[in-house]
Design a protein around this motif. Structure first.
Motif, PDB file in Angstrom:
ATOM      1  N   PRO A  35       0.820  -1.308  -0.135  1.00 25.08           N
ATOM      2  CA  PRO A  35       0.082  -0.056   0.024  1.00 25.08           C
ATOM      3  C   PRO A  35       0.967   1.349  -0.194  1.00 25.08           C
ATOM      4  O   PRO A  35       1.924   1.270   0.593  1.00 25.08           O
ATOM      5  CB  PRO A  35      -0.873   0.054   1.250  1.00 25.08           C
ATOM      6  CG  PRO A  35      -0.676  -1.657   1.618  1.00 25.08           C
ATOM      7  CD  PRO A  35       0.568  -2.115   1.084  1.00 25.08           C
ATOM      8  N   GLY A  36       0.493   2.127  -0.810  1.00 25.65           N
ATOM      9  CA  GLY A  36       1.061   3.421  -0.916  1.00 25.65           C
ATOM     10  C   GLY A  36       2.429   3.343  -1.792  1.00 25.65           C
ATOM     11  O   GLY A  36       3.104   4.600  -1.861  1.00 25.65           O
ATOM     12  N   ALA A  37       2.869   2.094  -2.277  1.00 17.41           N
ATOM     13  CA  ALA A  37       4.121   1.956  -2.984  1.00 17.41           C
ATOM     14  C   ALA A  37       4.004   3.050  -4.363  1.00 17.41           C
ATOM     15  O   ALA A  37       2.806   3.034  -4.836  1.00 17.41           O
ATOM     16  CB  ALA A  37       4.361   0.595  -3.417  1.00 17.41           C
ATOM     17  N   LEU A 102      10.811   0.946  -7.207  1.00 16.74           N
ATOM     18  CA  LEU A 102       9.495   0.962  -6.535  1.00 16.74           C
ATOM     19  C   LEU A 102       9.820   1.100  -5.170  1.00 16.74           C
ATOM     20  O   LEU A 102      10.565   0.341  -4.151  1.00 16.74           O
ATOM     21  CB  LEU A 102       8.845  -0.297  -6.949  1.00 16.74           C
ATOM     22  CG  LEU A 102       7.184  -0.328  -6.337  1.00 16.74           C
ATOM     23  CD1 LEU A 102       6.479   0.532  -6.918  1.00 16.74           C
ATOM     24  CD2 LEU A 102       6.817  -1.947  -6.364  1.00 16.74           C
ATOM     25  N   THR A 103       9.092   2.189  -4.427  1.00 19.30           N
ATOM     26  CA  THR A 103       9.206   2.276  -2.987  1.00 19.30           C
ATOM     27  C   THR A 103       8.150   3.074  -2.176  1.00 19.30           C
ATOM     28  O   THR A 103       6.850   2.904  -2.883  1.00 19.30           O
ATOM     29  CB  THR A 103      10.411   3.347  -2.826  1.00 19.30           C
ATOM     30  OG1 THR A 103      10.978   3.259  -1.521  1.00 19.30           O
ATOM     31  CG2 THR A 103      10.296   4.768  -3.539  1.00 19.30           C
ATOM     32  N   VAL A 104       8.110   3.379  -1.136  1.00 24.16           N
ATOM     33  CA  VAL A 104       7.182   4.298  -0.329  1.00 24.16           C
ATOM     34  C   VAL A 104       8.061   5.697   0.245  1.00 24.16           C
ATOM     35  O   VAL A 104       9.052   5.292   0.352  1.00 24.16           O
ATOM     36  CB  VAL A 104       6.671   3.357   0.762  1.00 24.16           C
ATOM     37  CG1 VAL A 104       5.859   2.379   0.390  1.00 24.16           C
ATOM     38  CG2 VAL A 104       7.821   2.864   1.741  1.00 24.16           C
ATOM     39  N   LYS A 105       7.177   6.355   0.472  1.00 24.08           N
ATOM     40  CA  LYS A 105       7.787   7.540   1.106  1.00 24.08           C
ATOM     41  C   LYS A 105       8.346   7.340   2.562  1.00 24.08           C
ATOM     42  O   LYS A 105       7.732   6.900   3.275  1.00 24.08           O
ATOM     43  CB  LYS A 105       6.710   8.897   1.073  1.00 24.08           C
ATOM     44  CG  LYS A 105       7.410  10.157   1.444  1.00 24.08           C
ATOM     45  CD  LYS A 105       6.381  11.207   1.443  1.00 24.08           C
ATOM     46  CE  LYS A 105       7.030  12.723   1.733  1.00 24.08           C
ATOM     47  NZ  LYS A 105       5.974  13.733   1.705  1.00 24.08           N
ATOM     48  N   PRO A 106       9.795   7.614   2.564  1.00 24.61           N
ATOM     49  CA  PRO A 106      10.209   7.737   4.090  1.00 24.61           C
ATOM     50  C   PRO A 106       9.775   8.750   5.053  1.00 24.61           C
ATOM     51  O   PRO A 106       9.137   9.811   4.474  1.00 24.61           O
ATOM     52  CB  PRO A 106      11.875   7.861   3.588  1.00 24.61           C
ATOM     53  CG  PRO A 106      11.803   8.694   2.573  1.00 24.61           C
ATOM     54  CD  PRO A 106      10.632   8.442   1.789  1.00 24.61           C
ATOM     55  N   GLY A 107       9.922   8.441   6.189  1.00 19.86           N
ATOM     56  CA  GLY A 107       9.525   9.611   7.094  1.00 19.86           C
ATOM     57  C   GLY A 107      10.803  10.594   7.406  1.00 19.86           C
ATOM     58  O   GLY A 107      12.031  10.125   6.801  1.00 19.86           O
ATOM     59  N   LEU A 138      17.407  12.789  -3.110  1.00 23.62           N
ATOM     60  CA  LEU A 138      16.191  13.043  -3.836  1.00 23.62           C
ATOM     61  C   LEU A 138      15.164  13.599  -2.592  1.00 23.62           C
ATOM     62  O   LEU A 138      14.952  12.745  -1.623  1.00 23.62           O
ATOM     63  CB  LEU A 138      15.605  11.906  -4.515  1.00 23.62           C
ATOM     64  CG  LEU A 138      14.126  11.855  -5.053  1.00 23.62           C
ATOM     65  CD1 LEU A 138      14.106  10.847  -6.223  1.00 23.62           C
ATOM     66  CD2 LEU A 138      13.183  11.899  -4.057  1.00 23.62           C
ATOM     67  N   TYR A 139      14.553  14.911  -2.872  1.00 24.73           N
ATOM     68  CA  TYR A 139      13.636  15.298  -1.940  1.00 24.73           C
ATOM     69  C   TYR A 139      12.402  15.344  -2.631  1.00 24.73           C
ATOM     70  O   TYR A 139      12.292  15.541  -4.138  1.00 24.73           O
ATOM     71  CB  TYR A 139      14.238  16.918  -1.428  1.00 24.73           C
ATOM     72  CG  TYR A 139      15.203  16.769  -0.715  1.00 24.73           C
ATOM     73  CD1 TYR A 139      14.905  16.692   0.785  1.00 24.73           C
ATOM     74  CD2 TYR A 139      16.578  16.817  -0.929  1.00 24.73           C
ATOM     75  CE1 TYR A 139      15.947  16.963   1.703  1.00 24.73           C
ATOM     76  CE2 TYR A 139      17.351  16.854  -0.127  1.00 24.73           C
ATOM     77  CZ  TYR A 139      17.161  16.801   1.282  1.00 24.73           C
ATOM     78  OH  TYR A 139      18.111  16.992   2.108  1.00 24.73           O
ATOM     79  N   PHE A 140      11.119  15.357  -1.910  1.00 20.86           N
ATOM     80  CA  PHE A 140       9.941  15.127  -2.542  1.00 20.86           C
ATOM     81  C   PHE A 140       9.348  16.579  -2.575  1.00 20.86           C
ATOM     82  O   PHE A 140       9.380  17.495  -1.918  1.00 20.86           O
ATOM     83  CB  PHE A 140       8.956  14.420  -1.683  1.00 20.86           C
ATOM     84  CG  PHE A 140       9.682  13.037  -1.362  1.00 20.86           C
ATOM     85  CD1 PHE A 140       8.806  11.939  -2.168  1.00 20.86           C
ATOM     86  CD2 PHE A 140      10.474  12.735  -0.584  1.00 20.86           C
ATOM     87  CE1 PHE A 140       9.299  10.638  -2.009  1.00 20.86           C
ATOM     88  CE2 PHE A 140      10.894  11.249  -0.542  1.00 20.86           C
ATOM     89  CZ  PHE A 140      10.327  10.295  -1.318  1.00 20.86           C
ATOM     90  N   PRO A 141       8.821  16.764  -3.889  1.00 24.11           N
ATOM     91  CA  PRO A 141       7.963  17.963  -4.397  1.00 24.11           C
ATOM     92  C   PRO A 141       7.067  18.351  -3.261  1.00 24.11           C
ATOM     93  O   PRO A 141       6.078  17.522  -2.608  1.00 24.11           O
ATOM     94  CB  PRO A 141       7.679  17.965  -5.713  1.00 24.11           C
ATOM     95  CG  PRO A 141       7.380  16.263  -5.865  1.00 24.11           C
ATOM     96  CD  PRO A 141       8.129  15.548  -4.820  1.00 24.11           C
TER      97      PRO A 141
END
Length: 189
Positions: A35-37, A102-107, A138-141
Motif C-alpha cells: 500500500p502506498g508504493a 518501486l518504494t514508499v515515502k520515507p519519514g 532526492l527530496y519530495f516536491p
C-alpha cells in the motif's frame, strides 16, 4: 628480478555492473502490492547531455516512520513498519539512461544538530568515467519540511531544484545530470 610489482592502474566503473551487481529484486525497495508504493523513474545524463546507458543507481532510505533496520541508526536498529521493506534498491540504466525504483515515502529523520531532515532518499550513481560513485539526495516536491532541512538549506538556492523530484503519472521523476549546465548537486561522503 624485483620483489615489487607495479601499481595497478585505476580504472573507471565498467560493464561489470551489469554482470555482478544486479539481481532480480534490485529496483524493488518494497513488494509490488505494498500500500502506498510508487515508482521513481528518471534518466542519467553525462556532461554532454547524452543518456548514460551503462550506469547504475542505488537508493538507501528510511522507512515511513523515519527508521532504519541497521546498526548505523543512532537510535538503534528497528524492524521496518512496512512488510517487505528493504530500504535499499539498485537499478541499472537502460539504453536510454532510464532507471526505476518501486518504494514508499520515507519519514523525516533527526538531524545531527537536533533538528529534522525532510523525507529524502540517498542515491549513489555508478557510471562510465567515474572512479568512485557520486552521491546525491532526492527530496519530495511540495514537502513542507524541505524548507527546514539542514542539508537542502546548505545548497545554493539557485541549485536546489536539482535535488527535487517532480510529479509523474505513477510516482515521481528524478533525472540525474553528472556534469554540465544542469549538473545535479553531489555530496562528499
Amino acid at each position: 628480478m624485483s620483489d615489487r610489482l607495479g601499481v595497478t592502474p585505476s580504472q573507471t566503473v565498467g560493464p561489470y555492473l551489469h554482470i555482478g551487481l544486479l539481481w532480480p529484486d534490485g529496483p524493488y525497495v518494497v513488494l509490488d502490492d505494498t500500500p502506498g508504493a510508487f515508482w521513481i523513474r528518471g534518466q542519467v545524463f553525462d556532461g554532454a547531455g547524452n543518456p548514460v546507458a551503462d550506469g547504475m543507481v542505488e537508493t538507501w532510505q528510511a522507512d515511513p516512520d523515519g527508521r532504519f533496520d541497521h546498526p548505523d541508526d543512532p537510535r538503534g536498529a528497528q524492524p521496518p513498519s512496512v512488510a517487505g521493506f528493504r530500504g535499499f534498491g539498485r537499478s541499472a540504466t537502460d539504453a536510454q539512461g532510464w532507471y526505476e525504483m518501486l518504494t514508499v515515502k520515507p519519514g523525516a529523520l533527526p538531524a545531527p544538530d537536533g533538528g529534522t531532515e525532510a523525507p529524502h532518499l540517498n542515491l549513489s550513481v555508478f557510471a562510465r568515467g567515474l572512479l568512485h560513485r557520486v552521491v546525491t539526495r532526492l527530496y519530495f516536491p511540495d514537502e513542507p519540511a524541505n524548507d527546514a532541512d539542514p542539508v537542502l538549506r546548505s545548497v545554493d538556492p539557485d541549485r536546489r531544484h536539482t535535488l527535487l523530484a517532480s510529479e509523474a503519472a505513477d510516482g515521481l521523476r528524478f533525472d540525474i545530470h553528472l556534469q554540465g549546465e544542469h549538473e545535479t548537486i553531489f555530496f562528499a561522503v
